[in-house]
Design a protein around this motif. Structure first.
Motif, PDB file in Angstrom:
ATOM      1  N   CYS A  42      82.055  35.384  69.094  1.00  5.30           N
ATOM      2  CA  CYS A  42      82.283  34.229  69.960  1.00  5.30           C
ATOM      3  C   CYS A  42      81.954  34.657  71.385  1.00  5.30           C
ATOM      4  O   CYS A  42      82.491  35.652  71.874  1.00  5.30           O
ATOM      5  N   ARG A  43      81.067  33.903  72.009  1.00  7.59           N
ATOM      6  CA  ARG A  43      80.623  34.285  73.357  1.00  7.59           C
ATOM      7  C   ARG A  43      81.487  33.647  74.441  1.00  7.59           C
ATOM      8  O   ARG A  43      81.321  33.939  75.606  1.00  7.59           O
ATOM      9  N   CYS A  44      82.382  32.709  74.037  1.00  7.35           N
ATOM     10  CA  CYS A  44      83.045  31.894  75.067  1.00  7.35           C
ATOM     11  C   CYS A  44      84.539  32.110  75.224  1.00  7.35           C
ATOM     12  O   CYS A  44      85.043  32.059  76.335  1.00  7.35           O
ATOM     13  N   THR A  45      85.252  32.270  74.130  1.00  7.85           N
ATOM     14  CA  THR A  45      86.706  32.089  74.212  1.00  7.85           C
ATOM     15  C   THR A  45      87.478  33.371  74.482  1.00  7.85           C
ATOM     16  O   THR A  45      88.681  33.307  74.738  1.00  7.85           O
ATOM     17  N   GLN A  84      84.670  25.962  72.322  1.00  7.31           N
ATOM     18  CA  GLN A  84      84.036  25.744  73.632  1.00  7.31           C
ATOM     19  C   GLN A  84      82.589  25.311  73.402  1.00  7.31           C
ATOM     20  O   GLN A  84      82.337  24.135  73.196  1.00  7.31           O
ATOM     21  N   CYS A  85      81.633  26.235  73.338  1.00  8.88           N
ATOM     22  CA  CYS A  85      80.255  25.755  73.087  1.00  8.88           C
ATOM     23  C   CYS A  85      80.078  25.342  71.633  1.00  8.88           C
ATOM     24  O   CYS A  85      79.187  24.580  71.301  1.00  8.88           O
ATOM     25  N   GLY A  86      80.909  25.871  70.727  1.00  4.20           N
ATOM     26  CA  GLY A  86      80.847  25.480  69.321  1.00  4.20           C
ATOM     27  C   GLY A  86      79.924  26.327  68.466  1.00  4.20           C
ATOM     28  O   GLY A  86      79.892  26.165  67.248  1.00  4.20           O
ATOM     29  N   PHE A  87      79.187  27.255  69.084  1.00  2.05           N
ATOM     30  CA  PHE A  87      78.245  28.087  68.321  1.00  2.05           C
ATOM     31  C   PHE A  87      78.930  28.792  67.155  1.00  2.05           C
ATOM     32  O   PHE A  87      78.406  28.851  66.049  1.00  2.05           O
ATOM     33  N   CYS A  88      80.118  29.310  67.399  1.00  3.93           N
ATOM     34  CA  CYS A  88      80.787  30.128  66.384  1.00  3.93           C
ATOM     35  C   CYS A  88      81.715  29.325  65.483  1.00  3.93           C
ATOM     36  O   CYS A  88      82.227  29.854  64.499  1.00  3.93           O
TER      37      CYS A  88
HETATM   38  S1  FES Z   1      83.009  28.755  71.315  1.00  7.62           S
HETATM   39 FE1  FES Z   1      81.078  29.400  72.115  1.00  7.62          FE
HETATM   40  S2  FES Z   1      80.579  31.076  70.882  1.00  7.62           S
HETATM   41 FE2  FES Z   1      82.595  30.635  70.300  1.00  7.62          FE
END
Ligand code: FES
Ligand code: FES
Length: 157
Positions: A136-139, A100-104
């Motif tokens: 992961c903050r998103c998934t 999602q955001c790609g951070f992780c």
């Molecule tokens: S995809 Fe956003 S923190 Fe994992």
């Protein structure tokens, strides 16, 4: 400040780099070797975003001194796969909506690679444990677990 010349094999390319005793592997990868695919998240071992393979074993590069990598092989996300030649794990992440955001993502793919090298038939609980050091903050993690489990299933079929 005293520096030391170290040699590492970064994604199969031999590199020499001057480092201090205090510099982390994360710092030299990003700041001296251009490996910005290694993500700088928390800088203190809490998020797993900076994971790389050191001689095939996953480590948090923010907790690893550059000197500890001397003479070793370092594999980053790009050494696993890239836009032109993605690794099946990366394809599986995309297919299952695990990015999602790609951070992780860089850290998750590195951890997944190390884990699947050891366990080709993982349960969801084993995958959960393998990625427990990666935030992961998103998934909500389920899509990441789907991606890793399906990658394992597909590689057996
Ligand atoms: S995809 Fe956003 S923190 Fe994992
Ligand atoms: S940046 Fe290394 S664990 Fe967060």
């Amino acid at each position: 400040m005293k520096t030391y010349l170290i040699e590492i094999k970064l994604n199969k390319e031999l590199k020499e780099v001057e480092v201090t005793a205090q510099e982390t592997l994360l710092e030299i990868l990003r700041n001296k070797l251009g490996a910005i695919d290694v993500k700088d998240g928390c800088g203190k071992g809490d998020c797993g975003a900076c994971a790389v393979l050191l001689d095939g074993k996953a480590v948090n590069s923010c907790l690893t001194l550059a000197l500890q990598a001397n003479g070793k092989e370092v594999t980053t996300l790009r050494g696993i796969g890239n836009e032109k030649n993605p690794h099946p794990i990366q394809n599986s992440f995309v297919k299952h909506g695990a990015v999602q955001c790609g951070f992780c993502t860089a850290g998750m793919v590195v951890i997944a690679k190390a884990f699947l090298n050891q366990n080709q038939n993982p349960s969801r609980q084993e995958i959960r444990e393998a990625i427990s050091g990666n935030l992961c903050r998103c998934t909500g993690y389920e899509k990441i677990i789907d991606a890793i489990q399906n990658m394992a299933l597909e590689s057996k079929s």
